[in-house]
Design an enzyme around this catalytic site. Structure first.
Site, PDB file in Angstrom:
ATOM      1  N   LYS A  35       0.809  -1.209   0.000  1.00  0.00           N
ATOM      2  CA  LYS A  35       0.000   0.000   0.000  1.00  0.00           C
ATOM      3  C   LYS A  35       0.850   1.271   0.000  1.00  0.00           C
ATOM      4  CE  LYS A  35      -1.316  -0.134   4.475  1.00  0.00           C
ATOM      5  NZ  LYS A  35      -0.614   0.917   5.206  1.00  0.00           N
ATOM      6  N   THR A  36       1.917   1.279   0.783  1.00  0.00           N
ATOM      7  CA  THR A  36       2.813   2.433   0.774  1.00  0.00           C
ATOM      8  C   THR A  36       3.439   2.575  -0.603  1.00  0.00           C
ATOM      9  OG1 THR A  36       3.360   1.763   3.004  1.00  0.00           O
ATOM     10  CG2 THR A  36       4.660   3.521   2.068  1.00  0.00           C
ATOM     11  N   ASP A 220      -2.570   8.221   3.502  1.00  0.00           N
ATOM     12  CA  ASP A 220      -2.273   6.832   3.869  1.00  0.00           C
ATOM     13  C   ASP A 220      -3.047   6.462   5.137  1.00  0.00           C
ATOM     14  OD1 ASP A 220      -1.128   4.386   3.765  1.00  0.00           O
ATOM     15  OD2 ASP A 220       0.873   5.014   4.405  1.00  0.00           O
ATOM     16  N   GLU A 221      -3.250   5.189   5.377  1.00  0.00           N
ATOM     17  CA  GLU A 221      -3.929   4.720   6.597  1.00  0.00           C
ATOM     18  C   GLU A 221      -5.235   5.460   6.845  1.00  0.00           C
ATOM     19  OE1 GLU A 221      -2.679   2.133   8.009  1.00  0.00           O
ATOM     20  OE2 GLU A 221      -0.497   2.285   8.273  1.00  0.00           O
ATOM     21  N   GLN A 251      -7.669  -3.217   9.419  1.00  0.00           N
ATOM     22  CA  GLN A 251      -6.528  -2.865  10.247  1.00  0.00           C
ATOM     23  C   GLN A 251      -6.789  -1.617  11.074  1.00  0.00           C
ATOM     24  OE1 GLN A 251      -2.402  -3.591   8.848  1.00  0.00           O
ATOM     25  NE2 GLN A 251      -3.367  -3.852   6.868  1.00  0.00           N
ATOM     26  N   ARG A 605       1.664  -9.901  10.381  1.00  0.00           N
ATOM     27  CA  ARG A 605       3.040  -9.386  10.401  1.00  0.00           C
ATOM     28  C   ARG A 605       4.024 -10.481  10.013  1.00  0.00           C
ATOM     29  NH1 ARG A 605       1.845  -5.123   9.182  1.00  0.00           N
ATOM     30  NH2 ARG A 605      -0.206  -6.066   9.076  1.00  0.00           N
TER      31      ARG A 605
END
Length: 721
Positions: A35-36, A220-221, A251, A605
């Site tokens: 995503k980044t 973002d996020e 998330q 993770r």
DNA sequence: TAAAGTGAGGTTTTT
DNA sequence: CCTCACTTTA
């Protein structure tokens, strides 16, 4: 430069997101789906292919770390000067706007930022002056309330108290606090955002300037945005602006501090013409880990729905270990990591995750005992340490004498005989005359309003500060800081402090000097003196980067702070009801779902291997508590897991009770419990324990050197004697 | 005014 | 059990 660079190594969905030309874009990106990367590449594409000026772009993230990372990625991708490119946290950008337009925002030019501790102190001060009973109205709670209100865009006069006594009382304090901040030009974190929102919404010229400037805004996020942040974004939407929001509702783990993941849905409604791209291919984890995470998160009702898949192999099964207690848990964790290292893998590829910080202690002890390097994330950050805050208070006072918070902090530090009594007199005077503590002190000394003793100490303190000021004139920042910590007596003071504590404090102060040496202000305006920039930086960036160790070490952190990171080996500890999900979250469905998302975050993770550990018994607050395994454990399909030693050959308890060597064959190996074996390096020893079977079997061997080690049976080449 | 003792309370975290 | 904030004593 070739534009195709930007597309290399992107999959179809990513490419679609990067090059989307629809009015707005929403990217629903699962964990580990890049995503980044999509944001960075999209910025590069906008600049390189579509020839947008970096000046017209704005990228927003939540943490400084993420912002720095983003900036770095983009710059290396574009390879051109991005000086004019705004990429920062919501707070950082709001701060920048307020500094630029301080007048329009009705602030003083040198307004100061309150970090949460400063804010806490100010609130305490307000409570005291209002004569509130501290036990009935804890400052922490009031702070929480005020921040919540600001996050929801409400000023003190906008709360609807109705006839709720609690809210009525809170509002009173909020109002007082607001006035005090106004008077002293103090801005807390929530205020940075709220004030910017008000600045822009009441200032049409300014607003349309920025609306025109920012052609593309990328966030973002997005699932972590709160009300004021969302409104700020919405306000900045001009006729030609195009938004990119990237997020993952699964998330969202910060609901408890005001984040609304529903803003994702809101976005599609408020920003018409939004194209939705889903990134569901995961590049991080094995199929097994992904399947397990998927089936856990599926139990949540409120989801937008999304299923991750991967091209990767099935991989190892998830190990589930039932520990006897937290000590056994820690030993298993460390043993697993040791055999990981025995296979030639690096320690920094491993992470131990837990729900709450208090759990780190037991783990730490065992790691320490084994002499392994480790690093704990979270906890105290650099600029939040007392010694650093004290040093910064001196620096703030040098910059401006009106800074009451700084004044109160260091007036008697190191101790110089100015106690609460003297301070009360100064406070009272300041309040009467409605000016700063510094001015009050000046007057009191002149007009003899103090005992001669207090007067002597106080005037000495003030003279010292004046001297310090003249001495550091024209020095570079690093020297200023160095000089300040020396001459203020802080270094001497901490040197005298007993034991380890004093030493690390002195070290931290030295670290502050070198941080000052490395400090580079964001260029932008030359008007702000570097000293002020440094002060703001200390408030705005807690300094996660500081004092970082470079040795390869085991990573310990809470599940929350693991978000955004990945590790080949992940061990999640404390998988028990009342701990995870947390006791306080079980009753309410919404909160329970957030816990489940936290679980999902934790599991995803892991890249190669995931271990989950729960303890039958745990010492919590000095009491033995017995918690059943977490409900989340039951949500993982059994076929994806291996239960390590459950109902099996070895009873942990009897083993614990008396180092008895238990007999038994280890499945699919030629080893037997209690057998004497020889190892090439470690010599002779006895097999005490095992887990797994066949190629995955691990055995615990007590060597004659009295050292006990967990070894991978297939690697260790143990020879029976 | 500065150092030792008492007692509550103990998710998660960034800015 | 351990940490912190606040209170008592030299």
């Amino acid at each position: 430069m070739d534009v195709s660079d930007i597309f290399d190594n992107l999959n179809e969905a990513q490419r679609q997101a990067v090059t989307s030309e629809s009015a707005h874009l929403l990217v629903l990106a699962g964990a580990g789906s890049g995503k980044t990367r999509v944001i960075a590449h999209r910025v590069a594409w906008l600049v390189k292919a579509l020839k947008n000026s970096p000046h017209s772009l704005l990228t927003v993230t939540f943490t400084n770390k993420a912002a720095n990372e983003m900036k770095g990625r983009i710059e290396s991708l574009i390879g051109q000067d991005m000086a004019d490119f705004w990429c920062g946290t919501f707070h950082g950008i709001a701060h920048r706007l307020l500094r630029r337009h301080w007048k329009e925002a009705s602030l003083r030019k040198e307004f100061a930022i309150l970090d949460s501790e400063d804010q806490y102190r100010v609130i305490k001060r307000v409570c005291k002056s209002m004569g509130l009973d501290e036990t009935k109205w804890p400052a922490k709670q009031i702070q929480w309330y005020i921040n919540k209100e600001k996050d929801e865009c409400r000023r003190a006069n906008q709360s609807e108290a109705g006839n709720d006594y609690f809210i009525e009382q809170m509002t009173k304090v909020y109002l007082e606090y607001e006035q005090l901040c106004e008077r002293e030009s103090l801005v807390d974190f929530g205020e940075l955002l709220l004030r910017t929102l008000i600045l822009l919404s009441t200032n049409q010229d300014l607003l349309s300037h920025y609306q025109k400037r920012f052609k593309h805004i990328l966030v973002d996020e997005f699932q972590d945005t709160n009300e004021v942040q969302y409104q700020l974004l919405f306000l900045l939407k001009g006729k030609e602006s195009s938004y990119t929001a990237v997020g993952d509702d699964d998330q969202s783990i910060y609901g408890w501090r005001g984040a609304k993941s529903d803003n994702i849905n809101r976005f599609t409604q408020d920003f018409s013409g939004t194209d939705i791209v889903r990134l569901e291919q995961n590049y991080r984890s094995t199929q097994t880990i992904l399947d397990a995470a998927n089936s856990v998160i599926k139990n949540n009702q409120s989801r937008m729905g999304k299923e991750l898949w991967t091209n990767q192999k099935e991989g190892e099964k998830i190990s589930i270990y039932s520990a006897y207690n937290e000590d056994d848990e820690a030993r298993y964790v460390v043993g697993t990591i040791q055999s990981w290292a025995d296979q030639g893998r690096a320690l920094d590829e491993t992470a131990i995750l837990y729900r709450s910080n208090a759990q780190s202690r037991a783990l730490e002890e065992v790691i320490l005992r084994e002499g392994l390097p480790y690093r704990i994330y979270g906890g105290q950050r650099f600029y939040e340490r007392v010694e650093i805050k004290n040093a910064m208070a001196y620096i703030r006072l040098i910059y401006g004498r009106e800074d009451d918070a700084a004044f109160e902090r260091v007036i008697n530090l190191p101790p110089r005989g100015i106690g609460t009594k003297t301070l009360d007199v100064i406070r009272k005077k300041a309040k009467e005359e409605n000016y700063s503590l510094w001015k009050a002190s000046c007057d009191l000394i002149k007009n003899d309003g103090l005992t001669s003793r207090a007067r002597g100490s106080l005037s000495r303190f003030m003279k010292d500060l004046e001297n310090l000021q003249t001495e550091i004139e024209n020095l570079e920042l690093k020297k200023v800081v160095d000089h300040t910590i020396q001459r203020s007596g802080l270094i001497e003071y901490h040197k005298k402090e007993a034991g380890e504590k004093g030493r690390t404090r002195v070290e931290n102060l030295a670290e502050l000097v070198s941080a000052a040496g490395d400090f580079e202000p964001e260029l932008e305006d030359e008007e702000t003196p570097i000293l002020k920039s440094f002060i703001d930086h200390a408030a705005l960036d807690a300094g996660e980067e500081q004092a970082e160790e470079h040795e390869s070490a085991i990573q310990l952190m809470t599940l929350h702070s693991a978000k955004g990171l990945e590790f080949p080996l992940v061990l999640i500890t404390g998988f028990e009801e009342n701990l995870f999900p947390h006791r306080l979250s079980i009753a309410e469905p919404g909160q329970l779902e957030e816990e489940r998302r936290l679980c999902y975050v934790g599991m995803t993770r892991a890249m190669e291997k995931l271990c989950i550990i729960h303890a039958e018994m745990r010492n919590l607050h000095g009491m033995e508590t017995f918690n059943p395994p977490s409900r989340f454990l039951r949500e993982i399909p059994p076929e994806l897991t291996v239960e390590i030693r459950t109902g099996g050959a070895v009873s942990r308890k009897s083993f614990e009770a008396k180092g008895i060597i238990v007999q038994g064959e280890i499945p699919e190996t030629d080893l037997v419990l209690g057998q004497r074996v020889v190892h090439e390096v470690f010599g002779e020893g006895v097999i005490l324990n095992y887990e797994g079977h066949g190629a995955n079997a691990r055995v615990e061997v007590n060597f004659d050197s009295s050292e006990t080690k967990w070894l991978m049976a297939s690697y260790a080449k143990l020879r029976p004697i």
